[in-house]
Design a protein around this motif. Structure first.
Motif, PDB file in Angstrom:
ATOM      1  N   ALA A 111       0.821  -1.214   0.000  1.00 46.94           N
ATOM      2  CA  ALA A 111       0.000   0.000   0.000  1.00 46.94           C
ATOM      3  C   ALA A 111       0.851   1.258   0.000  1.00 46.94           C
ATOM      4  CB  ALA A 111      -0.928  -0.001   1.212  1.00 46.94           C
ATOM      5  N   LEU A 112       2.136   1.142   0.362  1.00 46.85           N
ATOM      6  CA  LEU A 112       3.006   2.324   0.381  1.00 46.85           C
ATOM      7  C   LEU A 112       3.226   2.898  -1.015  1.00 46.85           C
ATOM      8  CD1 LEU A 112       5.778   1.319   2.972  1.00 46.85           C
ATOM      9  CD2 LEU A 112       4.055   3.108   3.219  1.00 46.85           C
ATOM     10  N   VAL A 113       3.118   2.079  -2.039  1.00 50.21           N
ATOM     11  CA  VAL A 113       3.372   2.567  -3.396  1.00 50.21           C
ATOM     12  C   VAL A 113       2.160   3.273  -3.983  1.00 50.21           C
ATOM     13  CG1 VAL A 113       5.017   0.694  -3.762  1.00 50.21           C
ATOM     14  CG2 VAL A 113       2.650   0.416  -4.513  1.00 50.21           C
ATOM     15  N   ILE A 114       1.019   3.220  -3.297  1.00 50.58           N
ATOM     16  CA  ILE A 114      -0.193   3.875  -3.791  1.00 50.58           C
ATOM     17  C   ILE A 114      -0.185   5.335  -3.337  1.00 50.58           C
ATOM     18  CG2 ILE A 114      -2.711   3.869  -3.749  1.00 50.58           C
ATOM     19  CD1 ILE A 114      -2.616   0.908  -3.119  1.00 50.58           C
ATOM     20  N   PRO A 115      -0.262   6.290  -4.246  1.00 49.08           N
ATOM     21  CA  PRO A 115      -0.275   7.704  -3.842  1.00 49.08           C
ATOM     22  C   PRO A 115      -1.451   8.017  -2.925  1.00 49.08           C
ATOM     23  CG  PRO A 115       0.058   7.482  -6.214  1.00 49.08           C
ATOM     24  CD  PRO A 115      -0.312   6.124  -5.706  1.00 49.08           C
ATOM     25  N   GLY A 135      -0.803   4.390  10.348  1.00 49.77           N
ATOM     26  CA  GLY A 135      -0.184   4.501   9.037  1.00 49.77           C
ATOM     27  C   GLY A 135       0.792   3.369   8.802  1.00 49.77           C
ATOM     28  N   VAL A 136       0.958   2.995   7.550  1.00 50.45           N
ATOM     29  CA  VAL A 136       1.838   1.881   7.214  1.00 50.45           C
ATOM     30  C   VAL A 136       3.280   2.196   7.605  1.00 50.45           C
ATOM     31  CG1 VAL A 136       2.681   0.419   5.350  1.00 50.45           C
ATOM     32  CG2 VAL A 136       0.322   1.237   5.322  1.00 50.45           C
ATOM     33  N   PHE A 137       3.706   3.432   7.380  1.00 46.37           N
ATOM     34  CA  PHE A 137       5.086   3.780   7.706  1.00 46.37           C
ATOM     35  C   PHE A 137       5.340   3.664   9.204  1.00 46.37           C
ATOM     36  CE2 PHE A 137       8.221   6.955   9.050  1.00 46.37           C
ATOM     37  CZ  PHE A 137       9.318   6.509   8.348  1.00 46.37           C
ATOM     38  N   GLY A 138       4.388   4.118  10.024  1.00 44.42           N
ATOM     39  CA  GLY A 138       4.556   4.027  11.470  1.00 44.42           C
ATOM     40  C   GLY A 138       4.603   2.582  11.939  1.00 44.42           C
ATOM     41  N   ILE A 139       3.732   1.744  11.384  1.00 46.42           N
ATOM     42  CA  ILE A 139       3.733   0.325  11.739  1.00 46.42           C
ATOM     43  C   ILE A 139       5.063  -0.316  11.344  1.00 46.42           C
ATOM     44  CG2 ILE A 139       2.653  -1.901  11.257  1.00 46.42           C
ATOM     45  CD1 ILE A 139       0.021  -0.397  10.861  1.00 46.42           C
ATOM     46  N   PHE A 140       5.534   0.008  10.157  1.00 43.69           N
ATOM     47  CA  PHE A 140       6.812  -0.539   9.682  1.00 43.69           C
ATOM     48  C   PHE A 140       7.966  -0.094  10.569  1.00 43.69           C
ATOM     49  CE2 PHE A 140      10.651   0.133   7.132  1.00 43.69           C
ATOM     50  CZ  PHE A 140      10.904  -1.163   6.712  1.00 43.69           C
ATOM     51  N   LEU A 141       7.993   1.175  10.946  1.00 47.07           N
ATOM     52  CA  LEU A 141       9.079   1.705  11.764  1.00 47.07           C
ATOM     53  C   LEU A 141       9.123   1.014  13.128  1.00 47.07           C
ATOM     54  CD1 LEU A 141      11.273   3.954  11.616  1.00 47.07           C
ATOM     55  CD2 LEU A 141       9.670   5.436  12.809  1.00 47.07           C
ATOM     56  N   VAL A 142       7.958   0.871  13.765  1.00 46.09           N
ATOM     57  CA  VAL A 142       7.909   0.217  15.079  1.00 46.09           C
ATOM     58  C   VAL A 142       8.258  -1.261  14.949  1.00 46.09           C
ATOM     59  CG1 VAL A 142       6.419  -0.381  17.015  1.00 46.09           C
ATOM     60  CG2 VAL A 142       6.258   1.884  15.985  1.00 46.09           C
ATOM     61  N   ARG A 143       7.760  -1.908  13.918  1.00 42.70           N
ATOM     62  CA  ARG A 143       8.045  -3.343  13.729  1.00 42.70           C
ATOM     63  C   ARG A 143       9.536  -3.586  13.586  1.00 42.70           C
ATOM     64  NH1 ARG A 143       9.332  -6.456   9.322  1.00 42.70           N
ATOM     65  NH2 ARG A 143       8.729  -8.675   9.421  1.00 42.70           N
ATOM     66  N   GLN A 144      10.201  -2.772  12.769  1.00 40.80           N
ATOM     67  CA  GLN A 144      11.629  -2.983  12.566  1.00 40.80           C
ATOM     68  C   GLN A 144      12.409  -2.830  13.863  1.00 40.80           C
ATOM     69  OE1 GLN A 144      11.016  -4.489   9.608  1.00 40.80           O
ATOM     70  NE2 GLN A 144      13.126  -3.870   9.200  1.00 40.80           N
ATOM     71  N   TYR A 145      12.010  -1.883  14.685  1.00 37.91           N
ATOM     72  CA  TYR A 145      12.713  -1.676  15.946  1.00 37.91           C
ATOM     73  C   TYR A 145      12.349  -2.763  16.956  1.00 37.91           C
ATOM     74  CZ  TYR A 145      14.916   0.869  19.750  1.00 37.91           C
ATOM     75  OH  TYR A 145      15.742   1.230  20.791  1.00 37.91           O
TER      76      TYR A 145
END
Length: 278
Positions: free
Chosen positions: A117-121, A152-162
């Motif tokens: 979904a990150l690639v969708i504007p 948001g997808v970016f926030g979920i991704f950031l927390v998951r990676q950490y």
């Protein structure tokens, strides 16, 4: 040896001079914006435009807050940005931790779908999102601005990676000792996520504070306008009042700039730790 030391010093001097020049180019428009905001009416329209006010005055700020309702718009921005930041921290942290440490069917597939979904504007989703807000009765309300930004997808991704850097043995030991999942999350996981949470909070607050397009779409009443939308509306009504427009820009930019400068150490730390540990 001395020649090599001399060349190294000259190289360092040239690099620092180039960086200083770029910094001056970057900061100069902001400094001139602040300078114009203190100029008397009409002074910035002269040619060539002056760099400093002939006599500094706060009349532009007084005019903006007393006659244009900008104080209400400032409060709206604070309310919306704080609500979005707190809600985003809650939901993104819970989701990011779940994707990192909890096992459930379809976990990887769902996460891959979120990443896609990150690639969708974002503009593509605004029409269906607006229709959803309309069905929920949230158009022209603070909720219409806040609810779509709670996760948001970016926030979920950031927390998951950490969160992936948290040892599984630590969580298993807590479970063996009888701790429930909620206690593990609040007592063990949440304190360890502090650096990335500060980073996410800065990201989210800055994005919410500076957001223009979505509040413009979902808000129709000027009393609900946030600062960017109010400033754009004000520019149409006072297009010749350059000094007051610059005062409005200062009020819009300075708070979030000060927040970033105050917390930049934690912001950079969170990004570096997340990139290394993720």
């Amino acid at each position: 040896m001395s020649a090599e030391i001399g060349q190294s010093r000259w190289h360092a001097l040239l690099v620092n001079a180039a960086l200083l020049g770029l910094a001056v180019i970057s900061v100069a428009p902001l400094l001139w914006m602040v300078s114009v905001s203190f100029m008397p009416v009409g002074e910035a329209s002269r040619f060539p435009p002056p760099l400093l006010p002939s006599s500094a005055t706060l009349a532009n700020y007084h005019e903006m807050f007393s006659r244009t309702g900008m104080a209400r718009n400032f409060a709206n921005s604070v309310l919306v940005s704080v609500a979005i930041t707190l809600g985003s921290l809650l939901f993104n942290t819970l989701a990011g931790y779940a994707f990192a440490k909890l096992r459930f069917p379809g976990r990887e597939r769902v996460f891959q779908l979120l990443l896609a979904a990150l690639v969708i504007p974002a503009q593509v989703a605004m029409l269906p999102l607006f229709l959803m807000m309309k069905q929920l009765g949230l158009v022209n309300s603070y909720g219409g601005v806040v609810v779509p930004a709670l996760a948001g997808v970016f926030g979920i991704f950031l927390v998951r990676q950490y969160a992936r850097s948290i040892p599984d043995e630590l969580l298993e030991a807590a479970r063996i000792d009888g701790a429930g999942e909620w206690r593990i999350f609040f007592s063990i996981v949440l304190p360890m996520l502090k650096p990335v949470l500060v980073t996410l909070a800065i990201f989210t607050f800055m994005a919410a504070w500076n957001d223009f397009m979505w509040p413009l779409i979902v808000l129709t009443d000027q009393e609900h306008y946030t600062l960017p939308v109010a400033l754009a509306s004000l520019s149409r009504e006072h297009i010749q009042d350059v000094e007051m427009m610059m005062a409005g820009a200062v009020v819009t930019v300075v708070p979030v700039l000060l927040l970033f400068l105050t917390l930049q150490r934690y912001y950079i730390q969170g990004l570096l730790l997340g990139s290394v540990k993720g």
